[in-house]
Design an enzyme around this catalytic site. Structure first.
Site, mmCIF file in Angstrom:
data_model
loop_
_atom_site.group_PDB
_atom_site.id
_atom_site.type_symbol
_atom_site.label_atom_id
_atom_site.label_comp_id
_atom_site.label_asym_id
_atom_site.label_seq_id
_atom_site.Cartn_x
_atom_site.Cartn_y
_atom_site.Cartn_z
ATOM 1 N N ASN A 63 66.437 -12.295 -19.389
ATOM 2 C CA ASN A 63 65.344 -13.227 -19.664
ATOM 3 C C ASN A 63 64.050 -12.454 -19.863
ATOM 4 O O ASN A 63 63.772 -11.508 -19.125
ATOM 5 C CB ASN A 63 65.178 -14.195 -18.490
ATOM 6 C CG ASN A 63 66.377 -15.116 -18.323
ATOM 7 O OD1 ASN A 63 66.926 -15.592 -19.318
ATOM 8 N ND2 ASN A 63 66.788 -15.360 -17.094
ATOM 9 N N ASP B 152 73.212 -11.693 -6.971
ATOM 10 C CA ASP B 152 72.044 -12.573 -7.021
ATOM 11 C C ASP B 152 72.017 -13.425 -5.751
ATOM 12 O O ASP B 152 73.045 -13.951 -5.304
ATOM 13 C CB ASP B 152 72.111 -13.462 -8.274
ATOM 14 C CG ASP B 152 70.774 -14.098 -8.583
ATOM 15 O OD1 ASP B 152 70.179 -13.761 -9.616
ATOM 16 O OD2 ASP B 152 70.305 -14.942 -7.768
ATOM 17 N N VAL C 197 61.203 -12.337 -12.055
ATOM 18 C CA VAL C 197 61.003 -11.022 -11.433
ATOM 19 C C VAL C 197 60.717 -10.027 -12.557
ATOM 20 O O VAL C 197 61.531 -9.869 -13.478
ATOM 21 C CB VAL C 197 62.237 -10.582 -10.618
ATOM 22 C CG1 VAL C 197 61.993 -9.212 -9.996
ATOM 23 C CG2 VAL C 197 62.569 -11.607 -9.531
ATOM 24 N N GLN D 118 61.812 -15.925 -16.870
ATOM 25 C CA GLN D 118 61.801 -14.675 -16.088
ATOM 26 C C GLN D 118 60.888 -14.832 -14.877
ATOM 27 O O GLN D 118 59.731 -15.252 -15.011
ATOM 28 C CB GLN D 118 61.327 -13.487 -16.953
ATOM 29 C CG GLN D 118 61.397 -12.164 -16.190
ATOM 30 C CD GLN D 118 61.039 -10.954 -17.050
ATOM 31 O OE1 GLN D 118 60.660 -11.083 -18.213
ATOM 32 N NE2 GLN D 118 61.149 -9.774 -16.480
ATOM 33 N N HIS E 57 66.040 -6.782 -15.685
ATOM 34 C CA HIS E 57 67.358 -6.997 -15.083
ATOM 35 C C HIS E 57 68.254 -7.727 -16.049
ATOM 36 O O HIS E 57 67.808 -8.522 -16.871
ATOM 37 C CB HIS E 57 67.242 -7.761 -13.762
ATOM 38 C CG HIS E 57 66.451 -9.027 -13.852
ATOM 39 N ND1 HIS E 57 65.068 -9.047 -13.850
ATOM 40 C CD2 HIS E 57 66.838 -10.311 -13.963
ATOM 41 C CE1 HIS E 57 64.652 -10.301 -13.945
ATOM 42 N NE2 HIS E 57 65.709 -11.082 -14.021
HETATM 43 P P1 AMP Z 1 65.037 -14.091 -13.742
HETATM 44 O O1 AMP Z 1 64.796 -15.557 -13.584
HETATM 45 O O2 AMP Z 1 65.798 -13.717 -14.989
HETATM 46 O O3 AMP Z 1 63.768 -13.263 -13.572
HETATM 47 O O4 AMP Z 1 66.030 -13.701 -12.563
HETATM 48 C C1 AMP Z 1 65.617 -13.296 -11.316
HETATM 49 C C2 AMP Z 1 66.809 -13.477 -10.404
HETATM 50 O O5 AMP Z 1 66.583 -12.733 -9.217
HETATM 51 C C3 AMP Z 1 67.085 -14.913 -9.986
HETATM 52 O O6 AMP Z 1 68.384 -15.298 -10.408
HETATM 53 C C4 AMP Z 1 66.957 -14.874 -8.458
HETATM 54 O O7 AMP Z 1 67.886 -15.704 -7.814
HETATM 55 C C5 AMP Z 1 67.204 -13.413 -8.161
HETATM 56 N N1 AMP Z 1 66.617 -12.876 -6.939
HETATM 57 C C6 AMP Z 1 65.337 -13.047 -6.503
HETATM 58 N N2 AMP Z 1 65.156 -12.388 -5.351
HETATM 59 C C7 AMP Z 1 66.335 -11.793 -5.054
HETATM 60 C C8 AMP Z 1 66.782 -10.958 -3.982
HETATM 61 N N3 AMP Z 1 65.981 -10.611 -2.978
HETATM 62 N N4 AMP Z 1 68.065 -10.531 -4.003
HETATM 63 C C9 AMP Z 1 68.887 -10.872 -5.007
HETATM 64 N N5 AMP Z 1 68.521 -11.651 -6.053
HETATM 65 C C10 AMP Z 1 67.264 -12.110 -6.073
#
Ligand code: AMP
Length: 113
Positions: free
Chosen positions: A86, A29, A95, A93, A99
């Site tokens: 999430n 992350d 992204v 959430q 995941h």
């Molecule tokens: P969520 O909040 O469950 O959707 O988690 C998305 C996660 O993706 C967060 O913990 C971010 O820090 C992580 N994230 C976003 N962009 C990137 C990236 N380019 N590389 C690695 N992690 C990322």
């Protein structure tokens, strides 16, 4: 719709990849919430938990199997770790490519905020 994780799968943007097989990719992350914070994703672009279908059951299992392998490799299988997925707004959430967070390397609080 492509997401940032779709771009990581296609190697269009960089990531610190720690595990890959034909169905699953795992990388660190970018904003870690624990000493070990890995994201494990299916290569298939499923937006949220709500979009998982019964034919994805094996794929979801492979995410958990990848998580336990990574936890062992990183030496936190015995100390402990947490898997988090999430779903949508109230869970935070951000992204919309499914995941699983693997968090460990410190004492994790419960319940989460
Ligand atoms: P969520 O909040 O469950 O959707 O988690 C998305 C996660 O993706 C967060 O913990 C971010 O820090 C992580 N994230 C976003 N962009 C990137 C990236 N380019 N590389 C690695 N992690 C990322």
């Amino acid at each position: 719709m492509d997401t940032i994780f779709g771009k990581i799968i296609k190697r269009e943007i960089p990531a610190d990849i720690v595990y890959e097989d034909s169905d699953v990719l795992a990388f660190r992350d970018i904003d870690p919430k624990a000493p070990i914070h890995i994201l494990i994703i299916p290569k298939k672009p499923i937006p949220t938990i709500n979009d998982i279908e019964i034919e994805d059951a094996e794929l979801i299992g492979k995410i958990v199997i990848a998580a336990k392998k990574i936890a062992k490799e990183m030496g936190i299988d015995q100390s402990g770790y947490r898997l988090v997925m999430n779903c949508n707004k109230d869970a935070g959430q951000t992204v919309f490519h499914l995941h699983c967070h693997l968090l460990g390397g410190r004492q994790l609080l419960w319940p989460p905020g």
